[in-house]
Write an enzyme that holds these catalytic residues in place. Sequence first.
Site, PDB file in Angstrom:
ATOM      1  N   LYS A  34      45.345  36.648  37.822  1.00 30.47           N
ATOM      2  CA  LYS A  34      44.118  37.392  37.551  1.00 30.47           C
ATOM      3  C   LYS A  34      43.570  36.817  36.253  1.00 30.47           C
ATOM      4  O   LYS A  34      44.122  37.038  35.175  1.00 30.47           O
ATOM      5  CB  LYS A  34      44.366  38.898  37.400  1.00 30.47           C
ATOM      6  CG  LYS A  34      43.076  39.665  37.073  1.00 30.47           C
ATOM      7  CD  LYS A  34      43.320  41.134  36.789  1.00 30.47           C
ATOM      8  CE  LYS A  34      42.016  41.813  36.360  1.00 30.47           C
ATOM      9  NZ  LYS A  34      42.212  43.231  35.982  1.00 30.47           N
ATOM     10  N   ILE A  58      39.516  41.231  41.251  1.00 34.80           N
ATOM     11  CA  ILE A  58      40.098  42.521  40.903  1.00 34.80           C
ATOM     12  C   ILE A  58      39.047  43.214  40.050  1.00 34.80           C
ATOM     13  O   ILE A  58      38.785  42.815  38.924  1.00 34.80           O
ATOM     14  CB  ILE A  58      41.446  42.363  40.199  1.00 34.80           C
ATOM     15  CG1 ILE A  58      42.457  41.721  41.164  1.00 34.80           C
ATOM     16  CG2 ILE A  58      41.962  43.724  39.707  1.00 34.80           C
ATOM     17  CD1 ILE A  58      43.822  41.441  40.556  1.00 34.80           C
ATOM     18  N   TYR A  88      48.483  38.159  34.668  1.00 33.25           N
ATOM     19  CA  TYR A  88      47.209  38.735  34.226  1.00 33.25           C
ATOM     20  C   TYR A  88      46.880  38.188  32.848  1.00 33.25           C
ATOM     21  O   TYR A  88      47.563  38.486  31.873  1.00 33.25           O
ATOM     22  CB  TYR A  88      47.326  40.254  34.232  1.00 33.25           C
ATOM     23  CG  TYR A  88      46.098  41.017  33.787  1.00 33.25           C
ATOM     24  CD1 TYR A  88      44.834  40.423  33.728  1.00 33.25           C
ATOM     25  CD2 TYR A  88      46.202  42.359  33.453  1.00 33.25           C
ATOM     26  CE1 TYR A  88      43.727  41.148  33.331  1.00 33.25           C
ATOM     27  CE2 TYR A  88      45.091  43.099  33.059  1.00 33.25           C
ATOM     28  CZ  TYR A  88      43.861  42.487  32.996  1.00 33.25           C
ATOM     29  OH  TYR A  88      42.764  43.204  32.589  1.00 33.25           O
ATOM     30  N   ARG A 133      41.973  41.182  25.052  1.00 29.17           N
ATOM     31  CA  ARG A 133      42.770  42.375  24.794  1.00 29.17           C
ATOM     32  C   ARG A 133      44.140  42.052  24.193  1.00 29.17           C
ATOM     33  O   ARG A 133      44.671  42.831  23.394  1.00 29.17           O
ATOM     34  CB  ARG A 133      42.983  43.179  26.092  1.00 29.17           C
ATOM     35  CG  ARG A 133      41.756  43.951  26.538  1.00 29.17           C
ATOM     36  CD  ARG A 133      42.079  44.763  27.786  1.00 29.17           C
ATOM     37  NE  ARG A 133      40.927  45.556  28.198  1.00 29.17           N
ATOM     38  CZ  ARG A 133      40.694  46.806  27.829  1.00 29.17           C
ATOM     39  NH1 ARG A 133      41.537  47.423  27.012  1.00 29.17           N
ATOM     40  NH2 ARG A 133      39.635  47.455  28.260  1.00 29.17           N
ATOM     41  N   THR A 153      44.759  48.113  33.391  1.00 32.26           N
ATOM     42  CA  THR A 153      43.951  48.475  32.223  1.00 32.26           C
ATOM     43  C   THR A 153      42.998  49.619  32.557  1.00 32.26           C
ATOM     44  O   THR A 153      42.901  50.604  31.815  1.00 32.26           O
ATOM     45  CB  THR A 153      43.144  47.259  31.745  1.00 32.26           C
ATOM     46  OG1 THR A 153      44.023  46.186  31.475  1.00 32.26           O
ATOM     47  CG2 THR A 153      42.342  47.588  30.505  1.00 32.26           C
ATOM     48  N   THR A 154      42.300  49.500  33.677  1.00 33.98           N
ATOM     49  CA  THR A 154      41.330  50.512  34.077  1.00 33.98           C
ATOM     50  C   THR A 154      42.004  51.840  34.393  1.00 33.98           C
ATOM     51  O   THR A 154      41.392  52.897  34.279  1.00 33.98           O
ATOM     52  CB  THR A 154      40.515  50.016  35.288  1.00 33.98           C
ATOM     53  OG1 THR A 154      40.014  48.704  35.001  1.00 33.98           O
ATOM     54  CG2 THR A 154      39.346  50.931  35.606  1.00 33.98           C
ATOM     55  N   TYR A 165      50.037  42.236  21.135  1.00 35.43           N
ATOM     56  CA  TYR A 165      50.432  42.576  19.761  1.00 35.43           C
ATOM     57  C   TYR A 165      51.447  41.586  19.195  1.00 35.43           C
ATOM     58  O   TYR A 165      51.115  40.795  18.321  1.00 35.43           O
ATOM     59  CB  TYR A 165      50.944  44.014  19.617  1.00 35.43           C
ATOM     60  CG  TYR A 165      51.176  44.358  18.157  1.00 35.43           C
ATOM     61  CD1 TYR A 165      50.093  44.505  17.283  1.00 35.43           C
ATOM     62  CD2 TYR A 165      52.454  44.467  17.639  1.00 35.43           C
ATOM     63  CE1 TYR A 165      50.292  44.770  15.936  1.00 35.43           C
ATOM     64  CE2 TYR A 165      52.659  44.729  16.298  1.00 35.43           C
ATOM     65  CZ  TYR A 165      51.582  44.874  15.440  1.00 35.43           C
ATOM     66  OH  TYR A 165      51.780  45.117  14.118  1.00 35.43           O
TER      67      TYR A 165
END
Length: 295
Positions: free
Chosen positions: A164, A206, A136, A141, A47-48, A110
């Site tokens: 994560k 993380i 994850y 999100r 993501t980052t 989504y």
Amino acid sequence: MKDPIFKGAATALITPFSGDRVDFSSFGAIIDSQINAGIDALVVCGTTGEAATMTDAEQIDTIAFAVGRAGGKVPVIAGAGSNDTEHAASLCRAAESVGADALLVVTPYYNKTSQKGLIKSYTYIADRVSKPMILYNVPSRTGVNIEPATYAALADHPNIAAIKEANGNFSKIAETAALVGDKLTLYCGNDDMTVPMLSLGAAGVISVLSNVLPAETHKMCRLFFDGDIKGSAAMQLKYLPLIHALFSDVNPVPVKEAMAMLGACEANLRLPLTEMDEDKKEALRRELINVGVLK
């Protein structure tokens, strides 16, 4: 028991851009700086790292570059998730082919799915890879949460190695830890919860914060593992204002701005992400000054 992929702090690296291209010169310098500071692992194209706006070719090239630059000094974990299970499996295989040590696979977003769908999707991917997978979970999100019983159902797969966890629900995290035991390694996915999650048995974090403070984030974990819980907690509290500033806008907007302030890269983002408002930018600058990384 599966071996941990890493223990301590892994940086969820930003991806520097120059114009419309990945800035590999800046990226290489950031990787060198992270390793020299004692970071325990690197996460690339998560993501980052703005993987959502990268082409598959860009993503794999960036992972390959990180693997080569790290040179085996620390594990390189490749973000390779998708809301399309077959696409995720393809990305995972490509990341393996360029040398990634592990795979970070986000839940479908989504279109989402049920818990049954999560089990089937993750099993499908795990059956087609050879590197350890980190599941994850970031429901803020993706709109879908991995339930503790679902982790337990996946825990026996030999290629599913870790979690994560960024759901922020300590009751659920504790339930997960109790159910999976040592079958899955737990990693914290929220910088403001690092020490509390270490207390529940997490093997590390993380981290977004460690883009800016790699040595300190590593030390926060190391103090905890060495039994200095009070010292570790003191570091968590010390850096909490900076952590809040780093999440005062959508990640990775603030951390990329912070890295630009530190001279590590341009503050280039890809749409739909845009630069921070000036008031948030100034608040971030103050916190970087307060912790001594910016004058």
